[in-house]
Design a protein around this motif. Structure first.
Motif, PDB file in Angstrom:
ATOM      1  N   THR A   4      -7.953 -21.987 -66.813  1.00 28.15           N
ATOM      2  CA  THR A   4      -6.848 -22.062 -65.848  1.00 28.15           C
ATOM      3  C   THR A   4      -5.465 -22.233 -66.486  1.00 28.15           C
ATOM      4  O   THR A   4      -4.518 -21.576 -66.055  1.00 28.15           O
ATOM      5  CB  THR A   4      -7.116 -23.174 -64.836  1.00 28.15           C
ATOM      6  N   ASN A  60     -11.772 -16.987 -54.181  1.00 29.46           N
ATOM      7  CA  ASN A  60     -11.440 -17.763 -55.373  1.00 29.46           C
ATOM      8  C   ASN A  60      -9.923 -17.907 -55.453  1.00 29.46           C
ATOM      9  O   ASN A  60      -9.190 -16.924 -55.357  1.00 29.46           O
ATOM     10  CB  ASN A  60     -11.976 -17.014 -56.597  1.00 29.46           C
ATOM     11  N   ILE A  61      -9.460 -19.133 -55.626  1.00 25.43           N
ATOM     12  CA  ILE A  61      -8.008 -19.367 -55.580  1.00 25.43           C
ATOM     13  C   ILE A  61      -7.305 -18.681 -56.743  1.00 25.43           C
ATOM     14  O   ILE A  61      -6.183 -18.173 -56.604  1.00 25.43           O
ATOM     15  CB  ILE A  61      -7.707 -20.888 -55.554  1.00 25.43           C
ATOM     16  N   LYS A  62      -7.980 -18.574 -57.911  1.00 22.33           N
ATOM     17  CA  LYS A  62      -7.320 -17.925 -59.044  1.00 22.33           C
ATOM     18  C   LYS A  62      -7.175 -16.428 -58.810  1.00 22.33           C
ATOM     19  O   LYS A  62      -6.169 -15.823 -59.168  1.00 22.33           O
ATOM     20  CB  LYS A  62      -8.115 -18.195 -60.337  1.00 22.33           C
ATOM     21  N   SER A  99       1.973 -23.724 -58.493  1.00 22.04           N
ATOM     22  CA  SER A  99       0.684 -23.516 -57.831  1.00 22.04           C
ATOM     23  C   SER A  99      -0.463 -23.698 -58.803  1.00 22.04           C
ATOM     24  O   SER A  99      -1.489 -24.290 -58.459  1.00 22.04           O
ATOM     25  CB  SER A  99       0.583 -22.115 -57.218  1.00 22.04           C
ATOM     26  N   PHE A 100      -0.299 -23.191 -60.027  1.00 23.15           N
ATOM     27  CA  PHE A 100      -1.404 -23.326 -60.976  1.00 23.15           C
ATOM     28  C   PHE A 100      -1.604 -24.780 -61.410  1.00 23.15           C
ATOM     29  O   PHE A 100      -2.724 -25.195 -61.673  1.00 23.15           O
ATOM     30  CB  PHE A 100      -1.192 -22.419 -62.185  1.00 23.15           C
ATOM     31  N   CYS A 120      -1.291 -27.230 -59.446  1.00 21.88           N
ATOM     32  CA  CYS A 120      -2.104 -27.786 -58.359  1.00 21.88           C
ATOM     33  C   CYS A 120      -3.563 -27.370 -58.535  1.00 21.88           C
ATOM     34  O   CYS A 120      -4.473 -28.173 -58.324  1.00 21.88           O
ATOM     35  CB  CYS A 120      -1.591 -27.318 -57.008  1.00 21.88           C
ATOM     36  N   VAL A 121      -3.776 -26.086 -58.920  1.00 23.13           N
ATOM     37  CA  VAL A 121      -5.149 -25.612 -59.113  1.00 23.13           C
ATOM     38  C   VAL A 121      -5.826 -26.394 -60.242  1.00 23.13           C
ATOM     39  O   VAL A 121      -7.017 -26.696 -60.180  1.00 23.13           O
ATOM     40  CB  VAL A 121      -5.147 -24.094 -59.412  1.00 23.13           C
ATOM     41  N   MET A 141      -7.794 -29.355 -59.220  1.00 24.60           N
ATOM     42  CA  MET A 141      -8.987 -29.185 -58.378  1.00 24.60           C
ATOM     43  C   MET A 141     -10.245 -29.410 -59.212  1.00 24.60           C
ATOM     44  O   MET A 141     -10.740 -28.511 -59.875  1.00 24.60           O
ATOM     45  CB  MET A 141      -9.008 -27.789 -57.754  1.00 24.60           C
ATOM     46  N   GLU A 184     -12.968 -23.755 -57.990  1.00 23.87           N
ATOM     47  CA  GLU A 184     -11.952 -22.734 -57.783  1.00 23.87           C
ATOM     48  C   GLU A 184     -12.011 -22.091 -56.414  1.00 23.87           C
ATOM     49  O   GLU A 184     -11.222 -21.195 -56.118  1.00 23.87           O
ATOM     50  CB  GLU A 184     -12.095 -21.637 -58.848  1.00 23.87           C
ATOM     51  N   LEU A 223       1.010 -28.061 -52.663  1.00 21.88           N
ATOM     52  CA  LEU A 223       0.453 -26.705 -52.643  1.00 21.88           C
ATOM     53  C   LEU A 223       0.983 -25.937 -51.435  1.00 21.88           C
ATOM     54  O   LEU A 223       1.317 -24.746 -51.533  1.00 21.88           O
ATOM     55  CB  LEU A 223      -1.078 -26.791 -52.607  1.00 21.88           C
TER      56      LEU A 223
END
Lengths: 478, 203
Positions: free
Chosen positions: A234, A291-293, A336-337, A339-340, A343, A352, A371
């Protein structure tokens, strides 16, 4: 020669820094990876401080191969900030798995050298070597967690497709060189202006733009993006989505304006097609992602499309809006990343899926709010800062008599808004999923807060400064 | 005239062998086609008057192709015994390539003696009095110094990448401990014994 070397001072600082860290890695091993990361951040600060135009006047070095103007300075500062943020974000992530190796900051530094070469390129050769330096480090970074099958797959995919793109780019370069007789942007510009654009030159322009479009992941050449973004670790994905995008976008602007200025009519068609296709596909294909990515990968494709609309205007305002767009885009994406990165399920393993974000507002209200802000901002919804660069881009398109392009762009940004809002709906209105593990890393938290503050309506106070810098930078190209 | 004929010959064969490299199913054939492509590219360079690059292309790529050949054999699990048995099978194919190459060499020498072709001169005018290598060295370390150093960094990244992606610390290996070896004195390993006559040796 001395003056030329002075212009390349940021690259020299970063190169020497990376060599020093390489020695550190060789003799001290992985124990010092955290120290090496902070040293690398320090090198980025020094490099930013010694960038020509910041400490004094810029100029053209190495007989036109290297250009140190305000455009290069603006992009370099942006790139260094993004790369430093990606470095800081990586420390706690890799440390959790015990795979944090000292080569990580070394590779980031070397890729930043490549990006500096790209945005300062005044010649197709400089462009190519810089791009290759960036790409090669990126391939390694993508498969940095080599025990993870997905990471290895991402690296291999990126490598194979990147090699193909390099081939296309080189083919275009050889055509342009063959038909114009020079690899210098200025000479190509003169040759194109002298006797119109011949078929051979047109082919060269198409291939060069295609090669660069691969790097910015604009639509016909975007296939690698979701897979690589999903598979890469990530923090590396955060890096891919920010700094190299800025570098490739600025490079595209410079090649298009300085190198192919007289062929604006020809390349504008390509850029317009790519911009529309990116905004539409980036918006539509993201809707079904789980998938958020992957979703953020499509979001980056979408955003690149909007930035290309500014490039299509091919005016000073257009280029300034591209620079402004990239500056805000980098902050939104890194936010945003970050925040990811937070997770992780209760056992500490990274998750993810978008479904795992359900009801985040009740379990982690702060993270959910941050987010949500980044998503609103990426969608370009007015009170947040993400609205302003979109407005500038459309404004530039309208002023360049491309009103229809701006209209279509606005329509596609509505499609894009759908999936951003869907994430917010998942976080705020769905039944809570198992809570995430509480995160301890303070620096990441500080970075998220800073990014969120910049994105918030407070960011509008920075408009005069960024706008002046972007206008000044864009002016260097005309 | 002969240059034009040679150019079209080389150009056609480069493209044809490039296509055959990716089209042929047999990896050994692919590599052979690749060699043919390199030779013809070298011929094109010769026509442009860049003799040094032409020779470099042949020397470097023949070396590279040898390595590539090894890789193909190692990675694709080509059976060596089968390959040796297939020698007779490959013989006509190899002979054909050899004849083509021979014909081309004759052609290239004739064309080269007739002088380099005009397009090369138009695109990049060179001083005929300065030899190729000298001219190349002059621009490489002055005008293109920046790019040359950049290419050096690309190679450095390739090296770091290869190490990062493949090197691992294995347990159970016995690596050389240089300092222990250097520290070792004669007294540690040998002892002087005054051996009495008539008694057994005590080890």
């Amino acid at each position: 020669m001395g003056e030329s070397l002075f212009f390349t001072l940021p690259e020299i600082v970063l190169t020497l820094g990376s060599l020093f860290l390489l020695m550190l890695a060789a003799f001290m091993g992985d124990r010092v990876s955290r120290l090496a990361t902070w040293l690398a951040v320090g090198f980025f600060v020094i490099a930013a401080l010694v960038t020509p135009e910041i400490i004094g006047r810029g100029g053209v070095g190495f007989d036109g191969l290297y250009i140190a103007d305000s455009f290069a300075a603006f992009s370099k500062i942006l790139i260094y900030i993004a790369a430093a943020a990606a470095l800081v974000a990586a420390t706690s992530w890799f440390a959790r798995d015990g795979t944090f190796r000292t080569e990580y900051p070394v590779l980031i530094l070397l890729s930043a050298v490549g990006m500096g070469m790209m945005v300062s390129a005044g010649d197709l050769l400089t462009l190519y070597v810089g791009l290759e330096l960036l790409s090669l480090s990126s391939y390694v970074l993508a498969s940095f967690q080599r025990r993870d099958v997905r990471s290895a797959e991402a690296g291999l995919k990126y490598f194979v497709l990147g090699a193909l793109a390099s081939g296309i780019l080189l083919y275009g370069i050889s055509l342009l060189y063959g038909f114009t007789g020079s690899t210098l942007f200025g000479q190509i510009n003169l040759a194109l202006g002298r006797d119109g654009v011949s078929t051979g030159e047109l082919f060269g322009i198409v291939f060069v733009l295609a090669g660069i479009a691969f790097k910015v992941s604009a639509v016909p050449f975007h296939m690698w993006t979701p897979d690589v973004y999903e598979g890469a670790p990530t923090p590396v994905t955060a890096y891919f989505a920010s700094a190299p995008k800025v570098a490739a976008m600025c490079l595209m602007a410079r090649v298009a304006i300085e190198g192919m200025g007289p062929a604006t009519f020809e390349w504008r068609q390509i850029v317009i097609f790519s911009a529309l296709a990116s905004t539409i596909l980036g918006g539509v294909a993201a809707i079904n992602q789980r998938n958020i990515k992957r979703l953020l990968a499509y979001s980056s494709i979408n955003n690149v499309g909007f930035a290309l609309i500014g490039l299509a205007a091919a005016t000073r305002e257009g280029i300034a809006s591209v620079l402004f767009y990239m500056a805000v885009y980098v902050v939104m994406t890194i936010g945003s990343f970050l925040c990811v990165l937070r997770m992780r399920d209760e056992t500490g393993r990274p998750v993810e899926t978008i479904a795992s974000l359900s009801g985040l507002s009740r379990t982690r209200p702060g993270l959910a709010a941050a987010l949500a802000m980044f998503m609103f901002s990426l969608a370009g919804i007015p009170p947040l800062f993400g609205f302003w660069p979109k407005f500038l881009v459309f404004n530039a398109a309208v002023e360049a008599d491309l009103t229809w392009l701006a209209a279509v762009g606005i329509a596609t940004s509505v499609i894009g808004a759908y999936y951003y809002l869907k994430i917010i709906k998942t976080m705020y209105f769905d039944e809570p999923a198992p809570a995430f593990e509480p995160s301890r890393d303070r620096i990441e938290g500080v970075l998220i807060v800073l990014a969120a503050l910049f994105i918030s309506p407070l960011g509008y106070f920075s408009i005069p400064y960024i706008d002046a810098a972007a206008q000044n930078a864009a002016g260097a190209l005309f | 005239m002969i240059q034009a004929a040679a150019f079209y010959l080389f150009a056609t064969i480069v493209i044809a062998s490039g296509v055959m490299t990716i089209a042929s199913r047999n990896p050994v054939h692919s590599v052979l086609w690749l060699i043919l492509a390199f030779f013809n590219a070298a011929g094109l360079m010769l026509l442009l008057g860049a003799e040094f690059i032409a020779m470099l292309l042949v020397i470097v790529y023949v070396g590279a192709v040898a390595v590539l050949f090894l890789f193909v054999v190692m990675m694709l699990d080509v059976d060596f015994a089968e390959m040796r048995a297939g020698f007779a099978k490959y013989l006509p194919f190899g002979t054909l390539l050899a004849i083509v190459l021979l014909a081309e060499i004759v052609f290239a020498i004739a064309a080269w003696n007739a002088g380099s072709i005009a397009t090369g001169v138009r695109a990049a005018p060179t001083n005929a009095a300065v030899p190729n290598i000298e001219a190349l060295g002059t621009v490489l370390y002055t005008r293109y110094l920046y790019i040359f150093e950049g290419a050096g960094l690309v190679l450095l990244v390739a090296m770091i990448g290869a190490i990062v992606l493949t090197q691992r610390t294995r347990s159970g290996v016995r690596p050389q401990n240089v300092s222990a070896q250097v520290r070792r004195r004669p007294e540690d390993a040998t002892r002087n014994v005054n051996q009495p006559v008539g008694q057994g040796v005590e080890l």
